[in-house]
Design a protein around this motif. Structure first.
Motif, short mmCIF file in Angstrom:
data_model
loop_
_atom_site.label_atom_id
_atom_site.label_comp_id
_atom_site.label_asym_id
_atom_site.label_seq_id
_atom_site.Cartn_x
_atom_site.Cartn_y
_atom_site.Cartn_z
N TRP A 56 28.77 33.29 33.74
CA TRP A 56 28.91 34.48 32.91
C TRP A 56 30.10 35.30 33.39
N LEU A 57 30.83 35.86 32.43
CA LEU A 57 32.00 36.68 32.75
C LEU A 57 32.02 37.87 31.81
N THR A 58 32.25 39.03 32.38
CA THR A 58 32.40 40.23 31.56
C THR A 58 33.65 40.96 31.98
N HIS A 59 34.05 41.88 31.15
CA HIS A 59 35.33 42.55 31.32
C HIS A 59 35.21 44.02 30.93
N VAL A 60 35.88 44.88 31.67
CA VAL A 60 36.04 46.28 31.28
C VAL A 60 37.49 46.66 31.51
N GLN A 61 37.91 47.62 30.71
CA GLN A 61 39.25 48.17 30.87
C GLN A 61 39.10 49.64 31.20
N LYS A 62 39.68 50.04 32.32
CA LYS A 62 39.69 51.44 32.74
C LYS A 62 41.12 51.89 32.74
N ASN A 63 41.39 52.89 31.90
CA ASN A 63 42.77 53.30 31.65
C ASN A 63 43.52 52.06 31.17
N ASP A 64 44.54 51.64 31.82
CA ASP A 64 45.25 50.44 31.39
C ASP A 64 44.95 49.23 32.27
N LEU A 65 43.98 49.36 33.16
CA LEU A 65 43.70 48.30 34.11
C LEU A 65 42.47 47.50 33.69
N HIS A 66 42.53 46.19 33.93
CA HIS A 66 41.46 45.27 33.54
C HIS A 66 40.68 44.82 34.77
N TYR A 67 39.36 44.76 34.61
CA TYR A 67 38.46 44.33 35.68
C TYR A 67 37.45 43.34 35.12
N PHE A 68 37.17 42.31 35.90
CA PHE A 68 36.26 41.25 35.48
C PHE A 68 35.14 41.11 36.49
N SER A 69 33.96 40.76 35.97
CA SER A 69 32.80 40.50 36.82
C SER A 69 32.27 39.13 36.44
N PHE A 70 31.89 38.35 37.45
CA PHE A 70 31.52 36.95 37.24
C PHE A 70 30.21 36.64 37.97
N ASP A 71 29.49 35.65 37.44
CA ASP A 71 28.29 35.17 38.11
C ASP A 71 28.02 33.74 37.68
N SER A 72 27.58 32.93 38.62
CA SER A 72 27.05 31.59 38.35
C SER A 72 26.20 31.19 39.56
N ASP A 73 25.51 30.08 39.45
CA ASP A 73 24.70 29.61 40.56
C ASP A 73 25.45 28.63 41.46
N SER A 74 26.69 28.32 41.11
CA SER A 74 27.48 27.34 41.86
C SER A 74 28.46 28.05 42.81
N LYS A 75 28.36 27.75 44.11
CA LYS A 75 29.28 28.35 45.08
C LYS A 75 30.72 27.93 44.80
N ALA A 127 40.54 31.01 29.75
CA ALA A 127 40.53 31.32 28.32
C ALA A 127 39.85 32.66 28.05
N ARG A 128 38.73 32.92 28.74
CA ARG A 128 38.02 34.19 28.53
C ARG A 128 38.85 35.37 29.03
N VAL A 129 39.52 35.21 30.17
CA VAL A 129 40.40 36.27 30.68
C VAL A 129 41.48 36.57 29.66
N ASP A 130 42.12 35.52 29.15
CA ASP A 130 43.17 35.70 28.14
C ASP A 130 42.63 36.40 26.90
N GLU A 131 41.46 35.98 26.46
CA GLU A 131 40.82 36.56 25.28
C GLU A 131 40.52 38.05 25.49
N CYS A 132 40.01 38.39 26.65
CA CYS A 132 39.65 39.79 26.94
C CYS A 132 40.87 40.70 27.02
N VAL A 133 41.93 40.20 27.60
CA VAL A 133 43.11 41.02 27.80
C VAL A 133 43.85 41.23 26.48
N LYS A 134 43.72 40.32 25.55
CA LYS A 134 44.43 40.43 24.28
C LYS A 134 43.68 41.25 23.25
#
Length: 135
Positions: A56-75, A127-134
Motif C-alpha cells: 500500500w502507498l499513499t501520498h500527501v502534498q504539504k505546500n509544494d512538497l510531496h510525502y509518501f507512506s508505504f506498507d507491506s509484509d515483505s522486508k 508508477a504510483r509516485v509518478d501518478e501522485c505527483v502529476k
C-alpha cells in the motif's frame, strides 16, 4: 493523516558502494525494517496493482512538497520502497520530475538480482509516485 517513516538513514551511495550483491541485499532488508506496520494505510484505494505481495502507498502534498507512506509484509519490498521513497520524499514535483527512478535502479543494477515479481513491485511503486505527483 498517515504516519511517515524516517528514511533519512537510507543512502543510495551506501548501496552502490557495496559491490557485492549479498551486502546490498542485507542493506535493503535492513532498510525494510524502517517501514513500520501501518494498518490505517491498508485500504483498497491505497493498494498497489502489479505487486505480487500486498503493498500500500499513499501520498500527501504539504505546500509544494510531496510525502509518501508505504506498507507491506515483505522486508525486501519495504526496503526497496524505502530506497525509492528516500529519493522523493520532501521534494517538489519539479525535483521529483527530474529524477528518473527506473534509470536510477538500473544504474545500481538491482533489476538483474531481483525476481520478476519484485521488479514488477518496484515498477508499481514508481508508477504510483509518478501518478501522485502529476495530480
Amino acid at each position: 493523516m498517515f504516519a511517515f517513516d524516517d528514511l533519512s538513514s537510507v543512502s543510495l551511495q551506501e548501496l552502490t558502494s557495496n559491490a557485492n550483491w549479498q551486502s546490498q541485499y542485507r542493506l535493503i532488508t535492513q532498510w525494510g525494517k524502517l517501514i513500520h506496520h501501518k494498518p490505517e494505510l491498508r485500504l483498497e484505494t491505497n493498494l498497489l496493482r502489479g505487486c505480487e505481495t500486498l503493498a500500500w502507498l499513499t501520498h500527501v502534498q504539504k505546500n509544494d512538497l510531496h510525502y509518501f507512506s508505504f506498507d507491506s509484509d515483505s522486508k525486501v519490498i519495504n526496503g526497496l520502497a524505502a530506497l525509492l521513497l528516500s529519493q522523493v520524499n520532501g521534494k517538489t514535483a519539479t525535483e521529483i520530475g527530474g529524477i528518473n527512478l527506473a534509470e536510477l535502479l538500473s544504474l545500481v543494477g538491482l533489476e538483474k538480482h531481483l525476481t520478476p515479481s519484485r521488479n514488477n513491485g518496484l515498477r508499481a511503486i514508481i508508477a504510483r509516485v509518478d501518478e501522485c505527483v502529476k495530480l
